[in-house]
Design an enzyme around this catalytic site. Structure first.
Site, short mmCIF file in Angstrom:
data_model
loop_
_atom_site.label_atom_id
_atom_site.label_comp_id
_atom_site.label_asym_id
_atom_site.label_seq_id
_atom_site.Cartn_x
_atom_site.Cartn_y
_atom_site.Cartn_z
N TRP A 155 41.69 40.23 37.36
CA TRP A 155 41.07 40.17 38.14
C TRP A 155 39.97 41.61 37.92
O TRP A 155 39.02 41.76 37.68
CB TRP A 155 42.42 41.16 39.11
CG TRP A 155 41.55 42.06 39.85
CD1 TRP A 155 41.12 43.32 40.73
CD2 TRP A 155 41.10 41.60 41.42
NE1 TRP A 155 41.05 43.45 42.14
CE2 TRP A 155 40.35 42.09 41.97
CE3 TRP A 155 40.27 39.68 41.23
CZ2 TRP A 155 38.79 41.49 43.18
CZ3 TRP A 155 39.63 39.63 42.19
CH2 TRP A 155 38.88 40.54 43.52
N TYR B 57 39.79 50.90 42.54
CA TYR B 57 40.21 49.75 43.58
C TYR B 57 41.40 49.56 44.45
O TYR B 57 41.31 49.68 45.62
CB TYR B 57 39.90 48.07 43.08
CG TYR B 57 40.93 47.24 43.63
CD1 TYR B 57 39.42 46.50 44.62
CD2 TYR B 57 41.43 46.44 43.33
CE1 TYR B 57 39.87 45.32 45.30
CE2 TYR B 57 41.92 44.99 44.09
CZ TYR B 57 41.21 44.54 44.86
OH TYR B 57 41.51 43.07 45.65
N GLU C 295 38.71 35.91 44.64
CA GLU C 295 40.33 35.51 44.69
C GLU C 295 39.96 34.18 43.50
O GLU C 295 40.74 33.59 42.48
CB GLU C 295 41.37 35.69 45.32
CG GLU C 295 41.48 36.03 46.34
CD GLU C 295 42.55 37.36 44.98
OE1 GLU C 295 42.30 36.87 43.96
OE2 GLU C 295 42.18 38.67 45.49
#
Length: 198
Positions: A60, A30, A52
């Site tokens: 995350w 990522y 988000e």
């Protein structure tokens, strides 16, 4: 001489990366291929805004590993399709183990799609990108301690989105969105990925 705490560290290939970008293979992929690279398009930005929001209060990595589950559950984050979801869909989402089953976040995701479906095509993209700061005016972060959690631009973006009816977005979530979507380049100075998104 030892590196300053929070500075870039070698990844599995020896290249220097932001410390979080070396924590797991998922993070490395990522970090190297997505984070900080410009994202455009209403549906694509809606997806990032939703993810988000779902990440708020969580790691995350938790979101990243369920991303395909989220895409399947929310019709690929096509705004028009999610806007048409019914109470039956909401109940389905609350029972879906492939996503984060948080009622408030799910309801905000559906409500935001209904709001955004009323906007002219390209409006979400224009609005978000209108808050991108001048990169030349921002100091290049050398350590994680130099990376802010909130900026005047993210505060203003969150306020503007809320004023227009978009829910579950505060200044911190807005800044995470700005980082992820390339409005700012917060890769550290020595990071191999710095500048690759511009």
């Amino acid at each position: 001489m030892t590196a300053a705490p929070g500075s870039a560290v070698p990844g599995p290939d020896g290249a220097l990366r932001c410390p979080w970008g070396t924590a797991t293979e998922d993070y490395t992929a990522y970090h190297d291929t997505e984070w900080g690279r410009p994202v455009h398009g209403d549906d694509a930005l809606y997806e990032r805004l939703c993810l988000e929001a779902f990440q708020s209060g969580l790691s995350w990595l938790t979101i990243l590993r369920r991303r395909e589950g989220f895409r399947t559950a929310f019709a690929g984050f096509a705004i028009a399709e999610v806007a048409a979801f019914t109470e039956v869909d909401a109940a389905r989402l609350l029972a879906d183990p492939g996503i984060i089953r948080n009622r408030a976040k799910i309801e905000a995701t559906l409500a935001n799609a209904r709001v955004l479906a009323e906007w002219p095509e390209g409006e979400l993209d224009r609005l978000i990108w209108s808050y991108a700061p001048d990169g030349a005016s921002r100091p290049v972060p050398r350590t994680l301690g130099d990376v802010p959690a909130v900026t005047p631009e993210s505060t203003a973006l969150a306020k503007d989105l809320k004023k227009r009816g978009v829910r579950f977005v505060g200044p911190t979530t807005a800044y995470a969105l700005m980082q992820a979507c390339g409005l700012v380049d917060d890769h550290l100075a020595d990071c191999v990925a710095r500048g690759t998104g511009r």
